[in-house]
Design an enzyme around this catalytic site. Structure first.
Site, mmCIF file in Angstrom:
data_model
loop_
_atom_site.group_PDB
_atom_site.id
_atom_site.type_symbol
_atom_site.label_atom_id
_atom_site.label_comp_id
_atom_site.label_asym_id
_atom_site.label_seq_id
_atom_site.Cartn_x
_atom_site.Cartn_y
_atom_site.Cartn_z
ATOM 1 C CB THR A 93 7.856 -5.796 -8.400
ATOM 2 O OG1 THR A 93 7.442 -5.861 -7.035
ATOM 3 C CG2 THR A 93 7.396 -4.484 -9.017
ATOM 4 C CD GLU A 142 -8.855 0.791 -7.665
ATOM 5 O OE1 GLU A 142 -9.366 1.883 -7.906
ATOM 6 O OE2 GLU A 142 -7.656 0.543 -7.922
ATOM 7 N NE ARG A 198 -5.247 -6.345 -4.451
ATOM 8 C CZ ARG A 198 -4.505 -5.266 -4.571
ATOM 9 N NH1 ARG A 198 -3.783 -4.837 -3.542
ATOM 10 N NH2 ARG A 198 -4.451 -4.608 -5.708
ATOM 11 C CD GLN A 211 -2.695 -5.425 0.080
ATOM 12 O OE1 GLN A 211 -2.975 -6.003 -0.978
ATOM 13 N NE2 GLN A 211 -2.587 -4.112 0.137
ATOM 14 C CG ASP A 254 2.716 -3.616 -6.093
ATOM 15 O OD1 ASP A 254 3.350 -4.603 -5.675
ATOM 16 O OD2 ASP A 254 2.101 -2.830 -5.348
ATOM 17 C CE LYS A 290 0.614 -4.270 -2.268
ATOM 18 N NZ LYS A 290 -0.074 -3.692 -3.433
ATOM 19 C CD GLU A 316 -1.626 -2.568 -6.162
ATOM 20 O OE1 GLU A 316 -0.524 -2.019 -5.985
ATOM 21 O OE2 GLU A 316 -2.520 -2.619 -5.286
ATOM 22 C CG ASP A 326 4.369 0.595 -5.009
ATOM 23 O OD1 ASP A 326 4.427 1.419 -5.949
ATOM 24 O OD2 ASP A 326 3.470 -0.259 -4.913
ATOM 25 C CG HIS A 340 -5.315 2.465 -5.961
ATOM 26 N ND1 HIS A 340 -5.838 1.244 -6.317
ATOM 27 C CD2 HIS A 340 -4.329 2.195 -5.062
ATOM 28 C CE1 HIS A 340 -5.195 0.285 -5.674
ATOM 29 N NE2 HIS A 340 -4.280 0.831 -4.904
ATOM 30 C CD GLU A 362 2.135 0.415 -8.376
ATOM 31 O OE1 GLU A 362 3.181 1.065 -8.146
ATOM 32 O OE2 GLU A 362 1.549 -0.270 -7.514
HETATM 33 CA CA CA Z 1 1.226 -0.771 -5.382
#
Ligand code: CA
Length: 445
Positions: free
Chosen positions: A270, A387, A250, A253, A246, A266, A212, A140, A147, A214
């Site tokens: 996915t 975000e 958080r 993370q 994804d 993560k 996420e 990834d 971002h 993507e």
């Molecule tokens: Ca990602």
């Protein structure tokens, strides 16, 4: 690589599969994405092409039409129980398949062969879509400058963008075993987190679950171990694209990511969309690479090529929506969270592939490459909740009166993607859906 346009992209061309001629259809005859499906639990998986709201069973069709010729590499590839041999077809053979399908499905094509093809159609709603092939490797990237800057600001206000960002595509090796297909529900992951100011971490279900938005890129032609890919040739290794979510915890993370990057935050899941839109189908929607600011560094020579600057970008629109349990109960439509575009990616896929192999690392056919969250410059183009809500500080208000800082159990995230350009047929990627289930208990056996 300069994109090649031919009659298969012709705006006027229609199909005898009527639903494919609807101007809003994701899968008109100009698209022809490939996927793997199962019509029945007892039956072998079959390779199909999406056309309107139908699937043409290519495994069956090829057996009936093309398998008489023992030297036909396309018929051979379609006889496998996954797309793994189709992914190994070279660009010329892939174009040949595209032309055969385009010819077979066009509205003015009649006769015995069309009758055979009609017998190989199955409604999309009657099948289960499967992961297209066993995915062995997943990387990834982090290719959107917006971002990277937005996320950086939340965690490092004094230095949002790390010094390497504008010099090379940043990525990490993801987990291939937990890649799942659209519609697969997933459990809220558990993990170790440390609350702000706390002296010790605790273990439990994540409280800060995110998605996420993507794009996923599937590798076709592999590169041998030790051989670098030249940027001029990088797109020859791309088979096609899907949508990719994804999922990210958080809080896990934030506690684990230094010094080696994302790990358990993560690797629990996915989600990918099931249809692979080929590089050839995307030819009309190629654009220049991202326009760098005048004071940004130029790419180093190994990441730079005139064709990549001129055509390295993709004009894909991507969208993320949320459907909560309450919204579902009230029959409300999904609420759009974000509308963005792959043109916002700072690095091109050719640059990502070139950089990935620049140390001699071998990409294998079927490997999946994520773009990173496709966030744009405006507040409505932010590709994750981290975000959008500024790390939970500004919750999103939903039509039910509910608020969301991050995802709750029962929430479903729906990704969609499409390409539009004046003078060409709109093509779409279909949907990438996933619903969050409550955290699972550990197995006791
Ligand atoms: Ca990602």
């Amino acid at each position: 690589m300069k994109p090649i346009l031919d009659e298969t992209h012709d705006l006027e061309r229609e199909s005898w599969v009527e639903s494919a001629n609807d101007p809003d259809a994701d899968f008109p005859i100009q698209n022809l994405p490939l996927g793997l499906f199962s019509a029945d639990e007892d039956e072998m998986p079959a390779i199909g092409v999406a056309i309107g709201n139908q699937i043409l069973n290519l495994s069956e069709l090829s057996e009936l039409l093309w398998s008489e010729n023992p030297d036909d590499p396309i018929a051979d590839a379609l006889s496998w129980e996954s797309l793994e041999m189709v992914l190994l077809l070279d660009a010329e053979q892939r174009t040949d398949l595209r032309h055969r399908l385009n010819e077979l499905l066009r509205v003015d094509f009649t006769g015995r062969v069309r009758d055979v093809a009609e017998g190989c159609l199955i409604p999309m709603e009657d099948v289960t879509m499967l992961t297209p092939h066993p995915i062995e490797n997943y990387t990834d990237f982090y290719a959107s400058l917006h971002h990277a800057t937005n996320v950086g600001k939340l965690f490092r206000p004094d230095q949002p963008l790390l010094p390497n960002y504008k010099w090379m595509p940043i990525g990490y090796h993801g987990r291939a075993s937990s890649i799942v297909i659209r519609g697969t529900n997933l459990w809220r992951p558990c993990g170790q987190t440390r609350a702000e100011g706390a002296s010790a971490p605790t273990f439990g279900p994540t409280k800060v679950l995110d998605y996420e938005l993507e794009l996923g890129c599937f590798i076709g032609d592999p590169n041998p171990w030790g051989e670098r890919i030249n940027i001029e040739d990088a797109e020859k290794h791309i088979f096609g694209f899907c949508l990719l979510n994804d999922w990210s915890a958080r809080d896990i993370q934030r506690w684990e990511y230094q010094p080696l990057g994302p790990f358990l935050a993560k690797s629990f899941a996915t989600t990918i969309s099931p249809w692979i839109v080929t590089l050839e189908a995307l030819a009309p929607f190629r654009t220049a690479a991202f326009q760098r600011a005048a004071d940004d560094p130029q790419p180093l020579p190994y990441l730079d090529a005139p064709n990549d600057r001129a055509f390295g970008g993709f004009n894909f629109t991507v969208e993320a929506s949320l459907l909560t349990s309450q919204m579902r109960a009230q029959h409300l439509p999904p609420h759009r969270l974000c509308l963005s575009n792959a043109q916002e990616l700072y690095w091109t896929f050719a640059q990502m592939l070139t950089h990935h192999t620049s140390n001699g690392c071998n990409l294998r056919s079927g490997d999946l490459i994520g773009s990173g969250t496709v966030s744009g410059a405006t507040p409505d183009a932010l590709g994750c909740l981290l975000e959008l809500t500024q790390r939970g500080a500004h919750p999103i208000k939903l039509p039910t009166g509910e608020e969301r800082r991050f995802l709750e159990d029962g929430d479903e995230i729906i990704l969609r993607g499409w390409c539009e350009r004046e003078g060409f047929r709109r093509i779409g990627f279909g949907e990438c859906r996933g619903t969050i289930l409550p955290a699972a208990q550990p197995s006791s056996s």
